[in-house]
Design a protein around this motif. Structure first.
Motif, PDB file in Angstrom:
ATOM      1  N   THR A 191      -1.368   0.671   0.087  1.00  0.00           N
ATOM      2  CA  THR A 191      -1.885  -0.677  -0.176  1.00  0.00           C
ATOM      3  C   THR A 191      -3.013  -1.082   0.777  1.00  0.00           C
ATOM      4  N   GLU A 192      -3.107  -0.436   1.935  1.00  0.00           N
ATOM      5  CA  GLU A 192      -4.143  -0.830   2.898  1.00  0.00           C
ATOM      6  C   GLU A 192      -5.307   0.152   2.925  1.00  0.00           C
ATOM      7  N   TRP A 193      -5.251   1.216   2.129  1.00  0.00           N
ATOM      8  CA  TRP A 193      -6.299   2.241   2.203  1.00  0.00           C
ATOM      9  C   TRP A 193      -7.159   2.146   0.943  1.00  0.00           C
TER      10      TRP A 193
ATOM     11  N   LEU B 257      -4.130   2.855  10.449  1.00  0.00           N
ATOM     12  CA  LEU B 257      -2.983   3.389  11.196  1.00  0.00           C
ATOM     13  C   LEU B 257      -1.637   3.154  10.507  1.00  0.00           C
ATOM     14  N   GLU B 258      -1.530   2.053   9.729  1.00  0.00           N
ATOM     15  CA  GLU B 258      -0.259   1.762   9.051  1.00  0.00           C
ATOM     16  C   GLU B 258       0.231   2.971   8.270  1.00  0.00           C
ATOM     17  N   MET B 259      -0.729   3.740   7.737  1.00  0.00           N
ATOM     18  CA  MET B 259      -0.354   4.873   6.897  1.00  0.00           C
ATOM     19  C   MET B 259       0.471   5.901   7.647  1.00  0.00           C
ATOM     20  N   ILE B 260       0.128   6.091   8.913  1.00  0.00           N
ATOM     21  CA  ILE B 260       0.794   7.150   9.671  1.00  0.00           C
ATOM     22  C   ILE B 260       2.276   6.823   9.824  1.00  0.00           C
TER      23      ILE B 260
ATOM     24  N   ALA C 105       2.998   1.000   4.549  1.00  0.00           N
ATOM     25  CA  ALA C 105       2.317   0.156   3.572  1.00  0.00           C
ATOM     26  C   ALA C 105       2.054   0.913   2.284  1.00  0.00           C
ATOM     27  N   SER C 106       3.120   1.203   1.546  1.00  0.00           N
ATOM     28  CA  SER C 106       2.927   1.924   0.284  1.00  0.00           C
ATOM     29  C   SER C 106       3.863   1.369  -0.791  1.00  0.00           C
ATOM     30  N   LEU C 107       3.389   1.448  -2.039  1.00  0.00           N
ATOM     31  CA  LEU C 107       4.170   0.944  -3.173  1.00  0.00           C
ATOM     32  C   LEU C 107       5.358   1.865  -3.427  1.00  0.00           C
TER      33      LEU C 107
END
Ligand SMILES: NC(=O)c1ccc[n+]([C@@H]2O[C@H](COP(=O)([O-])OP(=O)(O)OC[C@H]3O[C@@H](n4cnc5c(N)ncnc54)[C@H](OP(=O)(O)O)[C@@H]3O)[C@@H](O)[C@H]2O)c1
Length: 351
Positions: free
Chosen positions: A95-97, A104-107, A111-113
């Motif tokens: 959601t943030e990319w 960094l949230e991804m790591i 933040a994913s559906l």
């Protein structure tokens, strides 16, 4: 607009705790949209999330799983400009990319559906408008529901980072969602595709889809020797590594000088040990792939439209058959497992 919807959700982890019941339809806030889900598709990760594995940030209960869906926008929040009611959309997994370098949230997988954020096994799903992506005009909702994770992962690996070039040899492993999209995209990018599978019957089917060569990874173990023979010793330019574990040893042997191994999956294991010097001498790259950003998704949609690509669907289940759909996933599907919110279960395997 009704106030409640049918939704699969869990109060505790485990497939047996996934229940179908009536839940309130989420209300839409500023910058958000409500999508009527017409189809959802399953990924290997969805089962891990249902079981409480994979995510360092656990979802809040009650939790509705599944990342991938396609549907139509039925309500938009204040200030939403990029999406209109009636648009046919899917949601970008991260959601943030949205473009460029990943945040960094991804790591931390935060933040994913479909985990940790609420997923799409419901008649309606609320998502940030910023992640909505128009689905390809020529695809049904069922077909388009397969794009957000499996297709975008293969696309991002093959077309966005170290792109496959005409004449390259690409190797895909097994006959699941990522690998079959990998085959379809690589072919359209002008590459020749070697496909491995543990099943001769599935290899016949992937040959019919246009694989240049096939390898039975059990009969020809270790498969890297056969890959070297098929390429006259030159090796494979780009490998989509979805199996992981000891399979990486074969990929490291099979990869060509200056070639790329896209590290995608962990069907065998998430850990591996490799001899580094041969990879150094070949100046090969191992690149981590983590689905993709919205801009990549949008480029993929244009490519799918231009090349008239249709996702390979193994089987379509109806909305009340979700546990059965998850069990089919465990058996090793040929392509994608879809849950339709409109029809009865249909088997696409013979089509
Ligand atoms: N990094 C990312 O962004 C990303 C994105 C999507 C998926 N993934 C990961 O990539 C992997 C594949 O995902 P998918 O959605 O394509 O899976 P899938 O649709 O469930 O397909 C799995 C296929 O791989 C083969 N397979 C299964 N278990 C195996 C094993 N232990 N050893 C060898 N082959 C095996 C089977 O094919 P055959 O029967 O033909 O051998 C099976 O049909 C998963 O680990 C998934 O979590 C990662």
């Amino acid at each position: 607009m009704p106030e409640t919807m049918k939704s699969w959700h869990q109060e505790a982890f485990g497939l047996d705790n996934l229940l179908l019941s009536e839940r309130p339809i989420p209300s839409v806030g500023e910058g958000e949209i409500l999508v009527r889900v017409r189809a959802a598709s399953l990924n290997y990760r969805d089962r891990l999330v249902v079981d409480g594995q994979l995510l360092p940030v656990l979802p809040e209960m009650p939790f509705t799983p599944v990342s991938d869906f396609a549907g139509e926008v039925v309500e938009i929040g204040e200030t939403v400009k990029r999406v209109r009611v009636g648009d046919r959309v899917a949601g970008n997994f991260w959601t943030e990319w949205l473009d460029g370098p990943a945040p960094l949230e991804m790591i931390n997988h935060a933040a994913s559906l479909g985990g940790p954020y609420q997923g799409a096994l419901a008649e309606y799903v609320k998502i940030p408008a910023s992640v909505a992506v128009r689905i390809p005009a020529g695809l049904s909702f069922e077909e388009a529901s397969t794009l957000p994770v499996a297709a975008l992962t293969a696309w991002h690996a093959l077309a966005e980072t170290n792109p496959a070039r005409p004449g390259d040899i690409v190797l895909v492993q097994g006959t699941g969602g990522v690998s079959l999209f990998g085959l379809q995209f690589a072919k359209e990018l002008g590459a020749r595709v070697i496909a491995t599978s543990r099943s001769s019957e599935k290899l016949d089917r992937i040959a019919a889809l246009g694989a240049w060569k096939t390898i039975n990874s059990i009969e020809a173990a270790p498969w890297d020797e056969r890959a070297q023979e098929l390429t006259n010793g030159a090796g494979v330019n780009h490998i989509l590594e979805v199996i992981g574990g000891s399979n990486l040893t074969s990929s490291a042997i099979a990869v060509a000088p200056e070639g790329t191994i896209s590290l995608i999956g962990f069907l065998e294991s998430g850990n591996f040990s490799l001899s580094s010097v041969p990879l150094m001498l070949k100046r090969a790259r191992i690149q981590g792939v983590s689905v993709g950003h919205r801009a990549s998704f949008e480029r993929m949609v244009r490519f799918v439209e231009e090349r008239s690509i249709h996702p390979v669907i193994d089987e379509i289940f109806s909305f009340d058959e979700v546990p059965k759909a998850f069990r089919r996933l465990e058996q090793g599907a040929f392509g994608k497992i879809v849950v339709s919110l409109e029809g009865q279960s249909r088997d696409r395997r013979s089509s």
